[in-house]
Structure formats: C-alpha cells, structure tokens
Motif scaffolding. Sequence first.
Motif, PDB file in Angstrom:
ATOM      1  N   VAL A  35       0.839  -1.204   0.000  1.00  0.00           N
ATOM      2  CA  VAL A  35       0.000   0.000   0.000  1.00  0.00           C
ATOM      3  C   VAL A  35       0.872   1.251   0.000  1.00  0.00           C
ATOM      4  O   VAL A  35       0.610   2.219  -0.719  1.00  0.00           O
ATOM      5  N   GLY A  36       1.932   1.223   0.792  1.00  0.00           N
ATOM      6  CA  GLY A  36       2.774   2.394   0.924  1.00  0.00           C
ATOM      7  C   GLY A  36       3.456   2.808  -0.353  1.00  0.00           C
ATOM      8  O   GLY A  36       3.630   4.000  -0.610  1.00  0.00           O
ATOM      9  N   ASP A  37       3.865   1.823  -1.197  1.00  0.00           N
ATOM     10  CA  ASP A  37       4.568   2.216  -2.422  1.00  0.00           C
ATOM     11  C   ASP A  37       3.661   2.230  -3.645  1.00  0.00           C
ATOM     12  O   ASP A  37       4.117   2.427  -4.763  1.00  0.00           O
ATOM     13  N   TRP A  99       4.753   5.933  -5.630  1.00  0.00           N
ATOM     14  CA  TRP A  99       6.200   5.777  -5.508  1.00  0.00           C
ATOM     15  C   TRP A  99       6.896   7.065  -5.951  1.00  0.00           C
ATOM     16  O   TRP A  99       7.477   7.160  -7.028  1.00  0.00           O
ATOM     17  N   VAL A 100       6.786   8.076  -5.112  1.00  0.00           N
ATOM     18  CA  VAL A 100       7.430   9.366  -5.373  1.00  0.00           C
ATOM     19  C   VAL A 100       7.964   9.896  -4.049  1.00  0.00           C
ATOM     20  O   VAL A 100       7.440   9.565  -2.984  1.00  0.00           O
ATOM     21  N   PRO A 101       9.010  10.715  -4.086  1.00  0.00           N
ATOM     22  CA  PRO A 101       9.506  11.287  -2.834  1.00  0.00           C
ATOM     23  C   PRO A 101       8.444  12.145  -2.167  1.00  0.00           C
ATOM     24  O   PRO A 101       7.785  12.967  -2.812  1.00  0.00           O
ATOM     25  N   GLY A 102       8.255  11.962  -0.877  1.00  0.00           N
ATOM     26  CA  GLY A 102       7.322  12.784  -0.127  1.00  0.00           C
ATOM     27  C   GLY A 102       8.015  13.996   0.458  1.00  0.00           C
ATOM     28  O   GLY A 102       9.230  14.192   0.278  1.00  0.00           O
ATOM     29  N   PRO A 103       7.280  14.852   1.173  1.00  0.00           N
ATOM     30  CA  PRO A 103       7.898  16.015   1.817  1.00  0.00           C
ATOM     31  C   PRO A 103       8.967  15.555   2.806  1.00  0.00           C
ATOM     32  O   PRO A 103       8.804  14.528   3.473  1.00  0.00           O
ATOM     33  N   PRO A 104      10.081  16.287   2.900  1.00  0.00           N
ATOM     34  CA  PRO A 104      11.123  15.902   3.860  1.00  0.00           C
ATOM     35  C   PRO A 104      10.574  15.880   5.279  1.00  0.00           C
ATOM     36  O   PRO A 104       9.802  16.743   5.681  1.00  0.00           O
ATOM     37  N   ARG A 105      10.951  14.850   6.020  1.00  0.00           N
ATOM     38  CA  ARG A 105      10.548  14.731   7.422  1.00  0.00           C
ATOM     39  C   ARG A 105      11.799  14.751   8.281  1.00  0.00           C
ATOM     40  O   ARG A 105      12.778  14.062   7.984  1.00  0.00           O
ATOM     41  N   GLY A 106      11.768  15.543   9.325  1.00  0.00           N
ATOM     42  CA  GLY A 106      12.941  15.735  10.157  1.00  0.00           C
ATOM     43  C   GLY A 106      13.549  14.437  10.648  1.00  0.00           C
ATOM     44  O   GLY A 106      12.858  13.602  11.241  1.00  0.00           O
ATOM     45  N   PRO A 202      10.716   1.456 -11.378  1.00  0.00           N
ATOM     46  CA  PRO A 202       9.326   1.204 -10.980  1.00  0.00           C
ATOM     47  C   PRO A 202       8.307   2.144 -11.609  1.00  0.00           C
ATOM     48  O   PRO A 202       7.215   1.708 -11.995  1.00  0.00           O
ATOM     49  N   SER A 203       8.627   3.422 -11.718  1.00  0.00           N
ATOM     50  CA  SER A 203       7.640   4.354 -12.268  1.00  0.00           C
ATOM     51  C   SER A 203       7.360   4.079 -13.735  1.00  0.00           C
ATOM     52  O   SER A 203       6.266   4.374 -14.225  1.00  0.00           O
ATOM     53  N   ALA A 204       8.327   3.507 -14.450  1.00  0.00           N
ATOM     54  CA  ALA A 204       8.060   3.110 -15.835  1.00  0.00           C
ATOM     55  C   ALA A 204       7.035   1.983 -15.875  1.00  0.00           C
ATOM     56  O   ALA A 204       6.158   1.952 -16.752  1.00  0.00           O
ATOM     57  N   LEU A 205       7.124   1.046 -14.928  1.00  0.00           N
ATOM     58  CA  LEU A 205       6.107  -0.004 -14.847  1.00  0.00           C
ATOM     59  C   LEU A 205       4.729   0.589 -14.572  1.00  0.00           C
ATOM     60  O   LEU A 205       3.719   0.118 -15.111  1.00  0.00           O
ATOM     61  N   ASP A 206       4.687   1.623 -13.727  1.00  0.00           N
ATOM     62  CA  ASP A 206       3.407   2.283 -13.445  1.00  0.00           C
ATOM     63  C   ASP A 206       2.831   2.930 -14.706  1.00  0.00           C
ATOM     64  O   ASP A 206       1.622   2.872 -14.954  1.00  0.00           O
ATOM     65  N   VAL A 207       3.703   3.560 -15.499  1.00  0.00           N
ATOM     66  CA  VAL A 207       3.255   4.187 -16.751  1.00  0.00           C
ATOM     67  C   VAL A 207       2.672   3.135 -17.687  1.00  0.00           C
ATOM     68  O   VAL A 207       1.615   3.343 -18.311  1.00  0.00           O
ATOM     69  N   GLY A 419      14.230   5.533  11.367  1.00  0.00           N
ATOM     70  CA  GLY A 419      14.457   6.790  10.676  1.00  0.00           C
ATOM     71  C   GLY A 419      14.870   6.635   9.235  1.00  0.00           C
ATOM     72  O   GLY A 419      15.623   7.461   8.705  1.00  0.00           O
ATOM     73  N   LEU A 420      14.367   5.603   8.564  1.00  0.00           N
ATOM     74  CA  LEU A 420      14.703   5.341   7.167  1.00  0.00           C
ATOM     75  C   LEU A 420      13.449   5.145   6.331  1.00  0.00           C
ATOM     76  O   LEU A 420      12.426   4.679   6.838  1.00  0.00           O
ATOM     77  N   THR A 421      13.543   5.479   5.060  1.00  0.00           N
ATOM     78  CA  THR A 421      12.543   5.098   4.076  1.00  0.00           C
ATOM     79  C   THR A 421      13.243   4.255   3.025  1.00  0.00           C
ATOM     80  O   THR A 421      14.255   4.687   2.455  1.00  0.00           O
ATOM     81  N   LEU A 422      12.732   3.064   2.767  1.00  0.00           N
ATOM     82  CA  LEU A 422      13.327   2.157   1.797  1.00  0.00           C
ATOM     83  C   LEU A 422      12.317   1.791   0.721  1.00  0.00           C
ATOM     84  O   LEU A 422      11.096   1.903   0.924  1.00  0.00           O
ATOM     85  N   ALA A 423      12.835   1.317  -0.401  1.00  0.00           N
ATOM     86  CA  ALA A 423      11.993   0.745  -1.454  1.00  0.00           C
ATOM     87  C   ALA A 423      12.334  -0.735  -1.550  1.00  0.00           C
ATOM     88  O   ALA A 423      13.492  -1.089  -1.800  1.00  0.00           O
ATOM     89  N   PRO A 424      11.383  -1.631  -1.341  1.00  0.00           N
ATOM     90  CA  PRO A 424      11.694  -3.060  -1.373  1.00  0.00           C
ATOM     91  C   PRO A 424      12.090  -3.521  -2.762  1.00  0.00           C
ATOM     92  O   PRO A 424      11.623  -2.987  -3.776  1.00  0.00           O
ATOM     93  N   GLY A 425      12.939  -4.535  -2.818  1.00  0.00           N
ATOM     94  CA  GLY A 425      13.374  -5.055  -4.105  1.00  0.00           C
ATOM     95  C   GLY A 425      12.247  -5.410  -5.060  1.00  0.00           C
ATOM     96  O   GLY A 425      12.324  -5.108  -6.256  1.00  0.00           O
ATOM     97  N   PRO A 426      11.146  -6.044  -4.578  1.00  0.00           N
ATOM     98  CA  PRO A 426      10.067  -6.392  -5.496  1.00  0.00           C
ATOM     99  C   PRO A 426       9.422  -5.199  -6.194  1.00  0.00           C
ATOM    100  O   PRO A 426       8.762  -5.379  -7.222  1.00  0.00           O
ATOM    101  N   ARG A 427       9.608  -3.995  -5.657  1.00  0.00           N
ATOM    102  CA  ARG A 427       9.030  -2.816  -6.330  1.00  0.00           C
ATOM    103  C   ARG A 427       9.657  -2.599  -7.698  1.00  0.00           C
ATOM    104  O   ARG A 427       9.086  -1.923  -8.542  1.00  0.00           O
ATOM    105  N   PHE A 428      10.821  -3.199  -7.949  1.00  0.00           N
ATOM    106  CA  PHE A 428      11.545  -2.988  -9.199  1.00  0.00           C
ATOM    107  C   PHE A 428      11.265  -4.085 -10.224  1.00  0.00           C
ATOM    108  O   PHE A 428      11.951  -4.162 -11.248  1.00  0.00           O
ATOM    109  N   GLY A 429      10.263  -4.922  -9.915  1.00  0.00           N
ATOM    110  CA  GLY A 429       9.942  -5.982 -10.849  1.00  0.00           C
ATOM    111  C   GLY A 429       8.466  -6.308 -10.818  1.00  0.00           C
ATOM    112  O   GLY A 429       7.633  -5.490 -10.418  1.00  0.00           O
ATOM    113  N   THR A 430       8.157  -7.503 -11.243  1.00  0.00           N
ATOM    114  CA  THR A 430       6.782  -7.976 -11.236  1.00  0.00           C
ATOM    115  C   THR A 430       6.682  -9.144 -10.273  1.00  0.00           C
ATOM    116  O   THR A 430       7.656  -9.866 -10.043  1.00  0.00           O
ATOM    117  N   GLY A 431       5.515  -9.331  -9.693  1.00  0.00           N
ATOM    118  CA  GLY A 431       5.342 -10.400  -8.727  1.00  0.00           C
ATOM    119  C   GLY A 431       6.177 -10.169  -7.487  1.00  0.00           C
ATOM    120  O   GLY A 431       6.319  -9.041  -7.007  1.00  0.00           O
TER     121      GLY A 431
END
Length: 481
Positions: A35-37, A99-106, A202-207, A419-431
């Motif tokens: 949901v988050g990504d 899947w876009v950068p959000g506002p900076p959080r302290g 990932p954003s190309a897959l979204d397109v 204090g981290l934001t990560l993108a999981p590996g599966p976000r860069f593929g399918t399944g």
Amino acid sequence: MDGIGAAALAELCGEVRGGRGPAYRTLADAIRVLVGDGRLPAGTRLPAERAFAERLRVSRVTVTHAYRELREEGWADARQGSGTWVRLPDGPAGVDGAWVPGPPRGGVIDLAHAAPAAPPGMSGLVQRAVRRLDGELAGHGYGPDGLPELRERIAARFTARGVPTDPDRIVVTGGALHAIGIAVAELTGAGDRVLVEHPTYPSALDVLADAGVRPVPVAPGPGIEDALPRAARQTAARAAYLMADFQNPTGRLLGDDSRARLLHRLARQGTVAIVDETFAELDLREGVRSPLPCAAHALRDDDVVTVGGASKIAWGGLRLGWIRAAREPAARMRRRLARAQIAQPVLEQLIAVEVLDAIDGIRAERTAELRRRRDRLVGELAAVLPEWRPVVPDGGLVLWCDLGAELSTALTAVAPRHGLTLAPGPRFGTGHAFEDRLRLPFTHPEPVLAEAVRRLRRAHDEIAGTSAGAGRPAGPAPVVV
C-alpha cells in the motif's frame, strides 16, 4: 470498489511462513509495504480470508490476525457485508501511496528514491533565466512545440554526444517520466506487449500499467542484446523500454557493440526501442569515453525513441524532459502533448536552457561528487554490513545490493522505526521477485550515508531477532517458527 484476487495478492506478498517473527505480522508488513509504495492502491478490497489463506498455505487465523493488525494501525477498514479494504493512515506521518519522494521529514533519511539536491550553481542559473523572462512576457506564453531555443539546445547536446539531431526531432515534456508516457501512448495500444528489463525503473512499470499495455519482463544480465530480441520474436512486442546507460537499478552499462546488436535485432522484429537516458550524463569513470547514444546505432530513424530529462543531472524540481524521435513521430507526439496540456511552463524551459548551456561544468561537478559518495557508501557497507554484496556501478545514482536472504520487504517495513525510508526489491519488478535485493542511492552527503548504513544495521538486526550492535555483522539470521 475494486478488489484484488487471492492469487494475485499472494504472488505480491510472497512467502510468509517460516520467516522472522509470526506469520501474521510478516503478512501484515507485506501488505503495508504494498500500500505504501502504490502497488496496492488505497480502496482496494482484500480477498476473503479463507481463499487468501488457502493461496498462502497458512491458517485462516493467520490472515484474520493480519487483517486485524492492519485495521488497528489504520491501514485497512472493514464493514459488515463489504469485506476488508486497504487505506492510507491518517495524519502527517502517513504515506501518499505513490512511488514518489514525499515532503522531507525531520531526521528521516530517504533511501527509497534517487533524488539528488540541486548543484550549488543552480540558483544563479535560475536568476539568469528570470532576467530572460522579460522577453517572453509580451507574448501569450503558449508554445506547444516548446521554446525554440530549448529544442535547439537539446538537439545540440545530442549532436555533441555523437548523434546529429535537428530541433524538429525534439519534443519538450514535463520530465523524463512524462516523456516515457507520451512515447508509450504513441507507439502502443491497450493490450499490446512491451518488453521491460527485469528489474527496472518502478515508475516506468506504473506508466505501462496506466497505458493498459502488458509488460514482458526480461532479465537484463549478460546477453541482454540476445534476450530482448528473442523475447520480441516470441511475443510480437510493439516496443521495448530499456536503459543502456547505468541501468536502474542494476547499474549495467552497455557498450557500443552491444547497443548496435540489440537495436538491429529488435528492429528486425518490428519492435521500437524506447531508450531512457535519464542516467546517461552520470558516467563516474575518469578518462574513459562514454558509449554513443543508442540512437547513433539505429539503422532507421523510426527504430529508436530516446527519452531524457534534467532531474538527475540538475534538479528534480525542474520538471523538464524531452523526446528525440524521427520527424513524423515527433510531430505526432507534440500534437498529442498539446491536446493534453497545451504547453510546458516558460520559466522552467528558460532555466533548462541555462542548464544545458552550463552542462559541461555541471556534469563535472556532479559526477565528482557522486563518485565520492558512491565510494563512501560502498566502504560503509563493507564495514557495517559485510554480508551484503552490492554491485558497484560505473555511473548512475544507485547500488543494487544482494542481501543474501529474502529480507527486503521486512527491512522496508521496520525501516521507519529506525528513521529510514526504503523501497523493497520487489518494487523494481513484477510479482515477488527481488525479495533478496535492495536498491540504495548514493545521492546524500557522505555523513548522511554513513548514518544511513548504521540505521540499516539496526533495522537488519531487528528483523534478524538479534542484539548485534551497529557496526558488527549479525551472522546468519535465525529462523523463528
């Protein structure tokens, strides 16, 4: 309200049994990350508990507890007779589900997105562009073809890099991603197949998903110049989306011979190459000639459509991109763009003119900085997380790390507590592919990268169920039944 089937969601969630911690928590974490990504849009109805449990090969109690945890934490709602559907949590700390950068959080370090800050001289370039704006204010401000001087600069840059280009072959867009969308819309229709490297951006897959086309994943390792054309022949793909320059996320760079062989073989299958040059100016090697642009190797003008933009070499806030294509397709794409939004902002185009006029200096400064940051990140990982094996690229903005185990989604789920934001590996593929991979950008200043790795160590230790201190390898992760 649209729903997702049990089989489809089970494929996205992957294996939830035998992991670190209770299976229901592993399942809830996986859904939360989806949901988050943005892979699981807010409002999507979740599968019925019994059917989902059968697909996952877990007890129904596991699914019941996972759904309950999601509801308690604000990631899901339920109504009698309507089932359970996912939502975004309330409050400023919530995510936007894209899947876009959000506002900076302290205090939070964003390792999900490869988005460098503007170069030091950017303010001066903006000021010069503002002074030039007076010459445009007497007109109406609409220019569906783009400012002539900007198209001239973009064409001149292609020519300087080895592929002669006239301005009428350039389409000015609202960023590289917008350029990809325009190219896909021009070259394909709903239901068509498009080859994509796997993993990919990932954003190309979204397109592609928004365009209704069917992505065909192809592993981008050695032999990609053979694998993509073979897949094109087998699937009758209309187009292939690829990055030849420091592929995102693997960092692979195709040489001139491989580019020529790939493009010629795709053309024989009638497959147009959409080549993303977003990272092309970010060659971190010293004293080595960069390969020619892919378009220089095309046998015919129609075989290649090139997309690029100013966000990585300059600044993400400068939403300007471009397409290089044959004259007739370029004219059609300009008409398509004009029907959608008439024209791009004049001031941003003037800023892009200034950026391209100063590109050699910007590039030298940017690549020197990125080289230092890449090397610092690699060194910190070797010292603090020696069990991870990053691919060290010759350019671009990211490392593609082999974690040695399927930890990516679990790391992403616990990362906010450290204090981290990560993108999981599966976000860069399918399944559920690439659960053992993590992409790490080296776009932050060196001290921030060092702190980020220490936080990664703590996140890793949390999911491994150890008390290993930051900076010490945790060793093989125990299995918690």
